[in-house]
Design a protein around this motif. Sequence first.
Motif, mmCIF file in Angstrom:
data_model
loop_
_atom_site.group_PDB
_atom_site.id
_atom_site.type_symbol
_atom_site.label_atom_id
_atom_site.label_comp_id
_atom_site.label_asym_id
_atom_site.label_seq_id
_atom_site.Cartn_x
_atom_site.Cartn_y
_atom_site.Cartn_z
ATOM 1 N N ARG A 19 53.414 -5.801 1.663
ATOM 2 C CA ARG A 19 53.124 -6.990 2.471
ATOM 3 C C ARG A 19 52.403 -6.595 3.748
ATOM 4 O O ARG A 19 52.581 -5.491 4.266
ATOM 5 C CB ARG A 19 54.422 -7.733 2.821
ATOM 6 C CG ARG A 19 55.077 -8.393 1.620
ATOM 7 C CD ARG A 19 56.336 -9.138 2.018
ATOM 8 N NE ARG A 19 56.887 -9.878 0.893
ATOM 9 C CZ ARG A 19 56.550 -11.123 0.583
ATOM 10 N NH1 ARG A 19 55.676 -11.775 1.342
ATOM 11 N NH2 ARG A 19 57.082 -11.728 -0.444
ATOM 12 N N SER A 20 51.619 -7.518 4.247
ATOM 13 C CA SER A 20 50.891 -7.281 5.489
ATOM 14 C C SER A 20 51.861 -7.170 6.653
ATOM 15 O O SER A 20 52.777 -7.987 6.786
ATOM 16 C CB SER A 20 49.899 -8.420 5.736
ATOM 17 O OG SER A 20 49.378 -8.365 7.038
ATOM 18 N N VAL A 44 49.867 -8.315 0.142
ATOM 19 C CA VAL A 44 48.500 -7.796 0.235
ATOM 20 C C VAL A 44 47.711 -8.145 -1.022
ATOM 21 O O VAL A 44 46.510 -8.428 -0.962
ATOM 22 C CB VAL A 44 48.535 -6.275 0.463
ATOM 23 C CG1 VAL A 44 47.126 -5.700 0.504
ATOM 24 C CG2 VAL A 44 49.283 -5.944 1.741
ATOM 25 N N MET A 48 46.171 -11.452 -0.562
ATOM 26 C CA MET A 48 45.077 -11.430 0.414
ATOM 27 C C MET A 48 43.801 -10.888 -0.226
ATOM 28 O O MET A 48 42.701 -11.409 0.005
ATOM 29 C CB MET A 48 45.472 -10.590 1.621
ATOM 30 C CG MET A 48 46.686 -11.123 2.359
ATOM 31 S SD MET A 48 47.292 -9.997 3.649
ATOM 32 C CE MET A 48 46.011 -10.195 4.884
ATOM 33 N N ILE A 49 43.938 -9.851 -1.041
ATOM 34 C CA ILE A 49 42.766 -9.284 -1.713
ATOM 35 C C ILE A 49 42.242 -10.238 -2.779
ATOM 36 O O ILE A 49 41.024 -10.392 -2.947
ATOM 37 C CB ILE A 49 43.121 -7.915 -2.316
ATOM 38 C CG1 ILE A 49 43.399 -6.903 -1.204
ATOM 39 C CG2 ILE A 49 41.995 -7.406 -3.225
ATOM 40 C CD1 ILE A 49 43.824 -5.551 -1.698
ATOM 41 N N LEU A 81 38.480 -9.095 6.365
ATOM 42 C CA LEU A 81 39.871 -8.675 6.224
ATOM 43 C C LEU A 81 40.051 -7.225 6.665
ATOM 44 O O LEU A 81 41.045 -6.883 7.313
ATOM 45 C CB LEU A 81 40.309 -8.842 4.765
ATOM 46 C CG LEU A 81 41.722 -8.381 4.418
ATOM 47 C CD1 LEU A 81 42.762 -9.206 5.155
ATOM 48 C CD2 LEU A 81 41.959 -8.463 2.912
ATOM 49 N N THR A 82 39.090 -6.374 6.349
ATOM 50 C CA THR A 82 39.165 -4.966 6.737
ATOM 51 C C THR A 82 39.167 -4.813 8.252
ATOM 52 O O THR A 82 39.993 -4.074 8.822
ATOM 53 C CB THR A 82 37.993 -4.185 6.134
ATOM 54 O OG1 THR A 82 37.984 -4.342 4.719
ATOM 55 C CG2 THR A 82 38.098 -2.706 6.468
ATOM 56 N N SER A 114 42.378 -5.952 9.839
ATOM 57 C CA SER A 114 43.479 -5.039 9.547
ATOM 58 C C SER A 114 43.395 -3.766 10.385
ATOM 59 O O SER A 114 44.417 -3.241 10.835
ATOM 60 C CB SER A 114 43.472 -4.678 8.052
ATOM 61 O OG SER A 114 43.549 -5.833 7.255
ATOM 62 N N ASP A 128 47.227 -2.519 10.478
ATOM 63 C CA ASP A 128 47.966 -3.041 9.322
ATOM 64 C C ASP A 128 47.809 -2.048 8.165
ATOM 65 O O ASP A 128 46.917 -2.177 7.321
ATOM 66 C CB ASP A 128 47.418 -4.418 8.942
ATOM 67 C CG ASP A 128 48.402 -5.211 8.114
ATOM 68 O OD1 ASP A 128 49.266 -4.590 7.479
ATOM 69 O OD2 ASP A 128 48.309 -6.455 8.104
ATOM 70 N N VAL A 178 47.411 -3.202 4.297
ATOM 71 C CA VAL A 178 46.155 -3.885 3.991
ATOM 72 C C VAL A 178 44.988 -2.899 4.012
ATOM 73 O O VAL A 178 44.119 -2.928 3.130
ATOM 74 C CB VAL A 178 45.914 -5.042 4.982
ATOM 75 C CG1 VAL A 178 44.582 -5.721 4.683
ATOM 76 C CG2 VAL A 178 47.038 -6.056 4.910
ATOM 77 N N VAL A 194 42.690 -2.258 0.773
ATOM 78 C CA VAL A 194 41.280 -2.657 0.817
ATOM 79 C C VAL A 194 40.382 -1.465 0.529
ATOM 80 O O VAL A 194 39.453 -1.545 -0.290
ATOM 81 C CB VAL A 194 40.948 -3.279 2.190
ATOM 82 C CG1 VAL A 194 39.438 -3.379 2.376
ATOM 83 C CG2 VAL A 194 41.574 -4.656 2.319
#
Length: 318
Positions: A79-80, A87, A90-91, A269-270, A273, A278, A281, A285
């Motif tokens: 989890r984030s 995660v 999210m991806i 997102l990268t 994070s 994070d 994540v 990623v």
Amino acid sequence: MARFVFHRVWQSAVTLLLVSLVVFAGVRALPGDPATTMAGDQADPATVAAVRAELGLDRALPIQYLDFAKNAVTGDFGRSIRTGTPVRHMIRVTLPVTVQLAVYAMLIAVLVGVLGGVIAAVYRGRWPEWLVNGVSLVGLSVPTFWLGILAVLYLSVGLGWFPASGYVSPFDHPLRGLYYLTLPALILGVTHAAVVQRQTRSSMVETLTADFVRTARAKGLAPRAVIVRYGLRNSLIVVTTVIGLQLGLLVAGTVVTERIFGLPGIGKLTLDSVFSRDYPVIQAVVLVIAASYIVINLLVDLLYTVIDPRVRVSGSAQ
């Protein structure tokens, strides 16, 4: 053929394993403590220690890596730390946006780059080649972020031809979705088209001066048939390699473009994070992007066997 495929798949698996090690070590080398970030700067040491234990950061690094690798194989990236969202979810939400943008930009790059390369090779030493080479030089020299800012200022804000930001899924509204992706795809496609054009031209020039092409011309074949059937087709090995590499770079390198145009892709997102430390994540990623790059190169290797049977025969002997 089977041995060739097995050899490439085995190499890809080893590469992915090495990438996971590098990703794990690189993320741990980032400055800052995610437990402190999650607990807050004013948290007492006991609270930070409890958060670190909950995240598993208090265990030995080899144990952390084994847990990470075992969960990654099953698609469970945890989890984030920042949001608590899985995660994997999210991806699953952000990766399709980046893939759509990359594929759209690559289609533009291939169409423009291959056409420009063929023109430059056929009209070698004349003004069409100089014009195409000049345009490709501009495409290689101008930074993508600068092109993106100019495009937003003039084409979006000034002329109103394209939206300045936002995203609509092409699967929900095909035409509207493509409309929102067109400007960022054009910006990305220009740079990569320049690379494809130069490699296509170089390969085409070498092929068009080969003996078998001279023989085809001497037999009276139409110029278009000589260019397409003999020149371009025998140049596809080099062109396919470049396209595969550029597509991998597109998937991994859309961070700036997604920021400029407000696209909710994996690049955005990268960045978010990294700024928030994070760990789960970032690891997921980077690993997904690396795996995408490896898979693309594997598919390119396999595509060689379709384009050129000599690769299939030589690969079977390995």
